[in-house]
Motif scaffolding. Structure first.
Motif, PDB file in Angstrom:
ATOM      1  N   LYS A  42       0.844  -1.188   0.000  1.00 40.76           N
ATOM      2  CA  LYS A  42       0.000   0.000   0.000  1.00 40.76           C
ATOM      3  C   LYS A  42       0.884   1.244   0.000  1.00 40.76           C
ATOM      4  O   LYS A  42       2.003   1.215   0.495  1.00 40.76           O
ATOM      5  CB  LYS A  42      -0.917   0.000   1.220  1.00 40.76           C
ATOM      6  CG  LYS A  42      -1.942  -1.125   1.214  1.00 40.76           C
ATOM      7  CD  LYS A  42      -2.861  -1.034   2.413  1.00 40.76           C
ATOM      8  CE  LYS A  42      -3.909  -2.150   2.363  1.00 40.76           C
ATOM      9  NZ  LYS A  42      -4.814  -2.106   3.546  1.00 40.76           N
ATOM     10  N   ALA A  43       0.356   2.333  -0.555  1.00 41.81           N
ATOM     11  CA  ALA A  43       1.143   3.565  -0.666  1.00 41.81           C
ATOM     12  C   ALA A  43       1.569   4.084   0.699  1.00 41.81           C
ATOM     13  O   ALA A  43       2.682   4.593   0.863  1.00 41.81           O
ATOM     14  CB  ALA A  43       0.348   4.632  -1.415  1.00 41.81           C
ATOM     15  N   GLU A  44       0.706   3.941   1.688  1.00 37.92           N
ATOM     16  CA  GLU A  44       0.999   4.425   3.041  1.00 37.92           C
ATOM     17  C   GLU A  44       1.412   3.268   3.938  1.00 37.92           C
ATOM     18  O   GLU A  44       0.689   2.286   4.061  1.00 37.92           O
ATOM     19  CB  GLU A  44      -0.211   5.135   3.638  1.00 37.92           C
ATOM     20  CG  GLU A  44      -0.338   6.589   3.226  1.00 37.92           C
ATOM     21  CD  GLU A  44       0.847   7.421   3.707  1.00 37.92           C
ATOM     22  OE1 GLU A  44       1.218   7.345   4.891  1.00 37.92           O
ATOM     23  OE2 GLU A  44       1.419   8.145   2.881  1.00 37.92           O
ATOM     24  N   PRO A  45       2.564   3.374   4.602  1.00 37.45           N
ATOM     25  CA  PRO A  45       3.026   2.298   5.495  1.00 37.45           C
ATOM     26  C   PRO A  45       2.261   2.288   6.806  1.00 37.45           C
ATOM     27  O   PRO A  45       1.635   3.287   7.193  1.00 37.45           O
ATOM     28  CB  PRO A  45       4.497   2.653   5.721  1.00 37.45           C
ATOM     29  CG  PRO A  45       4.527   4.159   5.601  1.00 37.45           C
ATOM     30  CD  PRO A  45       3.530   4.493   4.528  1.00 37.45           C
ATOM     31  N   THR A  46       2.336   1.162   7.518  1.00 31.23           N
ATOM     32  CA  THR A  46       1.709   1.053   8.830  1.00 31.23           C
ATOM     33  C   THR A  46       2.737   0.807   9.928  1.00 31.23           C
ATOM     34  O   THR A  46       2.377   0.715  11.099  1.00 31.23           O
ATOM     35  CB  THR A  46       0.683  -0.102   8.847  1.00 31.23           C
ATOM     36  OG1 THR A  46       1.346  -1.323   8.480  1.00 31.23           O
ATOM     37  CG2 THR A  46      -0.441   0.167   7.855  1.00 31.23           C
ATOM     38  N   ALA A  47       4.008   0.680   9.552  1.00 32.22           N
ATOM     39  CA  ALA A  47       5.072   0.454  10.528  1.00 32.22           C
ATOM     40  C   ALA A  47       6.334   1.182  10.071  1.00 32.22           C
ATOM     41  O   ALA A  47       6.510   1.474   8.885  1.00 32.22           O
ATOM     42  CB  ALA A  47       5.353  -1.035  10.702  1.00 32.22           C
ATOM     43  N   ALA A  48       7.206   1.477  11.031  1.00 38.07           N
ATOM     44  CA  ALA A  48       8.434   2.210  10.732  1.00 38.07           C
ATOM     45  C   ALA A  48       9.570   1.715  11.623  1.00 38.07           C
ATOM     46  O   ALA A  48       9.343   1.004  12.607  1.00 38.07           O
ATOM     47  CB  ALA A  48       8.218   3.710  10.939  1.00 38.07           C
TER      48      ALA A  48
END
Length: 269
Positions: free
Chosen positions: A92-98
Motif C-alpha cells: 500500500k502507498a501508506e506504510p503502517t510500521a516504521a
C-alpha cells in the motif's frame, strides 16, 4: 540519469507554478538537466562552484535547488516516488510500521558552532541525522541535530512528524538507545507502539537483528553519496534536503528496473 529512469520519474515531477497560472516565469533549463546537476554534486561531493560546464551554470542550479527546498517541491517529489515504488512492489502507498535510528557525522568547517556537538558514545564531533524509514528502508522522516543530542531526545521530533505525516503508522521498531520513558511517551502522546529490539545479553558479536537492519541499510545507502559522508551544510535543513535528494536517486533507479514478481499475497507493512 538513464532514459529509462527519466521516463519512470518524469510523470511524478511537481508541476511548476507558472504552468498552472500561479505566477513565476518559465525556467530556462529542462528539469532533467537540473536534476542531473544536483545529483552530480551530491554523488561526487563537490562544491557548488565546481559543477562541470556540461551542466547549467552553477548559480542557476543552486537557485533551482533552493527553490525546490523552500517550496517543498523536493519533499513532494520524494514522497511521490516512495508511494509509486511501494505500490509497484505490491504494498500500500501508506506504510503502517516504521523503524528509527540515528547516525553521527563529522562536520566540516562550514558548519557553525551553534549546530554542532560531540557524540560521546561514537567519539564524533559534528552533527547527527535521525531517520524513520518504512519496513523496506524507504525514508519517511529525517531530522538533523547536533551530534551531542541523545537518540531519545532526537527521536521526539522525528516521531511527532512521523505521526503528523503518516497517520496509519501504529508500530515503530528501535534499538535499546530508545528504551525507557520514550516508549511510554510515544504510547500516551502519539499512540505509537515503540518496540525495542535488543541484542542478546552480553553478546557483542556482529549480527543482523530483526527489523533494525532495515534502517541500518538505509544509513549505509546514504554513505554512498560523498556529499553525505561528512556534513558540509551551513544549515541542518539543507542537509535534510540533501538526504531527500539521495533517496530520490535510489528510488528512481529502482523504478527504472523491471517490475518484481508478485509476492503472492504476503502481508506488508
Amino acid at each position: 540519469m538513464t532514459n529509462a529512469e527519466w521516463a519512470a520519474i518524469r510523470p511524478l515531477l511537481p508541476v511548476p507554478a507558472w504552468l498552472e497560472g500561479r505566477g513565476g516565469q518559465p525556467e530556462g533549463y529542462c528539469h532533467r538537466q537540473m536534476l542531473d546537476a544536483v545529483r552530480y554534486l551530491l554523488d561526487n561531493g563537490i562544491k557548488w562552484r565546481a559543477i562541470p560546464a556540461d551542466f547549467p551554470a552553477w548559480d542557476r542550479v543552486y537557485v533551482f535547488f533552493r527553490r525546490w527546498h523552500r517550496q517543498g517541491l523536493i519533499a513532494e517529489f520524494h514522497d511521490r516516488l516512495r508511494s509509486r515504488l511501494r505500490e509497484r512492489e505490491g504494498r500500500k502507498a501508506e506504510p503502517t510500521a516504521a523503524v528509527i535510528d540515528s547516525q553521527s557525522l563529522r562536520a566540516a568547517g562550514t558548519v557553525g558552532a551553534g549546530s554542532r556537538g560531540w557524540d560521546q558514545a561514537k567519539k564524533v564531533g559534528g552533527r547527527k541525522r535521525h531517520l524513520a524509514v518504512d519496513s523496506t528502508g524507504l525514508l519517511l522522516v529525517v531530522k538533523v541535530t547536533a551530534a551531542s543530542v541523545q537518540d531519545r531526545d532526537g527521536a521526539v521530533p522525528v516521531l511527532e512528524r512521523l505521526r503528523a505525516l503518516h497517520r496509519k503508522i501504529t508500530l515503530v521498531w528501535a534499538d535499546s538507545a530508545y528504551a525507557g520513558q520514550l516508549v511510554h511517551w510515544a504510547a500516551e502522546s502519539l499512540r505509537l507502539a515503540l518496540t525495542i529490539i535488543r541484542r542478546a545479553k552480553g553478546d557483542k558479536t556482529l549480527q543482523v537483528l530483526p527489523r533494525r537492519w532495515v534502517v541500518e541499510r538505509t544509513l549505509a545507502w546514504l554513505m554512498h553519496r560523498r556529499r553525505l559522508v561528512r556534513d558540509y551544510e551551513r544549515l541542518p535543513a539543507t542537509h535534510e534536503t540533501m538526504v531527500l535528494w539521495s533517496m530520490t536517486m535510489i528510488m528512481g533507479r529502482r523504478l527504472a528496473r523491471r517490475p518484481p514478481h508478485s509476492t503472492g499475497g504476503r502481508p506488508h507493512h
